[in-house]
Design an enzyme around this catalytic site. Structure first.
Site, short mmCIF file in Angstrom:
data_model
loop_
_atom_site.label_atom_id
_atom_site.label_comp_id
_atom_site.label_asym_id
_atom_site.label_seq_id
_atom_site.Cartn_x
_atom_site.Cartn_y
_atom_site.Cartn_z
N LYS A 9 22.06 116.15 -11.00
CA LYS A 9 21.31 117.12 -11.80
C LYS A 9 22.15 118.37 -12.01
O LYS A 9 22.70 118.93 -11.06
CB LYS A 9 20.01 117.48 -11.08
CG LYS A 9 19.15 118.49 -11.80
CD LYS A 9 17.87 118.69 -10.99
CE LYS A 9 16.96 119.71 -11.61
NZ LYS A 9 15.77 119.95 -10.79
N SER A 25 25.69 112.11 -28.34
CA SER A 25 26.15 112.33 -26.97
C SER A 25 25.98 113.79 -26.57
O SER A 25 25.52 114.62 -27.34
CB SER A 25 27.61 111.93 -26.78
OG SER A 25 28.44 112.79 -27.53
N TYR A 58 24.34 110.04 -23.80
CA TYR A 58 25.41 109.70 -22.85
C TYR A 58 26.44 110.82 -22.85
O TYR A 58 26.51 111.62 -23.78
CB TYR A 58 26.05 108.35 -23.20
CG TYR A 58 26.75 108.36 -24.54
CD1 TYR A 58 28.11 108.66 -24.63
CD2 TYR A 58 26.06 108.11 -25.71
CE1 TYR A 58 28.76 108.69 -25.85
CE2 TYR A 58 26.70 108.13 -26.93
CZ TYR A 58 28.05 108.42 -27.00
OH TYR A 58 28.68 108.47 -28.22
#
Length: 114
Positions: A9, A25, A58
């Site tokens: 995180k 992305s 991603y």
């Protein structure tokens, strides 16, 4: 049994750019990626604290030390530079392993520095 568990995180990073003319992305400073145990191509969930948007994309490796957090492609429409976001990745793991697993959580400072 396997469960999905928080793995990494980046908490409250600042969006530095949004590039609609890219194929999707999120570009993340390589220093932040290393500190949060993230790799290029990894699927992440992005949560925008300013507008409530939540989406998946991603990772693309950004320039080390740049502080770069750039949303690309369609995701660029969901954020604005200056927004505060949380970037999360999850991992599948055995239930027993998940009980003791320690996620990598980082809290970037001003200009997304560690």
């Amino acid at each position: 049994m396997y469960i999905q568990r928080l793995k990494s995180k980046i908490h409250c990073a600042t969006v530095t750019d949004a590039n609609i003319n890219y194929k999707g992305s999120i570009t993340i400073d390589e220093d932040l990626m290393d500190a949060a145990n993230l790799i290029a191509g990894e699927k992440v969930q992005v949560l925008d604290n300013n507008n409530g948007e939540r989406f998946e994309t991603y990772i693309i490796k950004g320039e080390r030390g740049s502080g770069c957090i750039c949303l690309n492609g369609a995701a660029a429409r969901k954020v604005l530079p200056g927004d505060t976001i949380i970037i999360i990745s999850y991992a599948l793991m055995d239930f027993e392993e998940a009980k003791t697993f320690e996620p990598s959580i980082i809290f970037p400072k001003e200009e997304n520095k560690l």
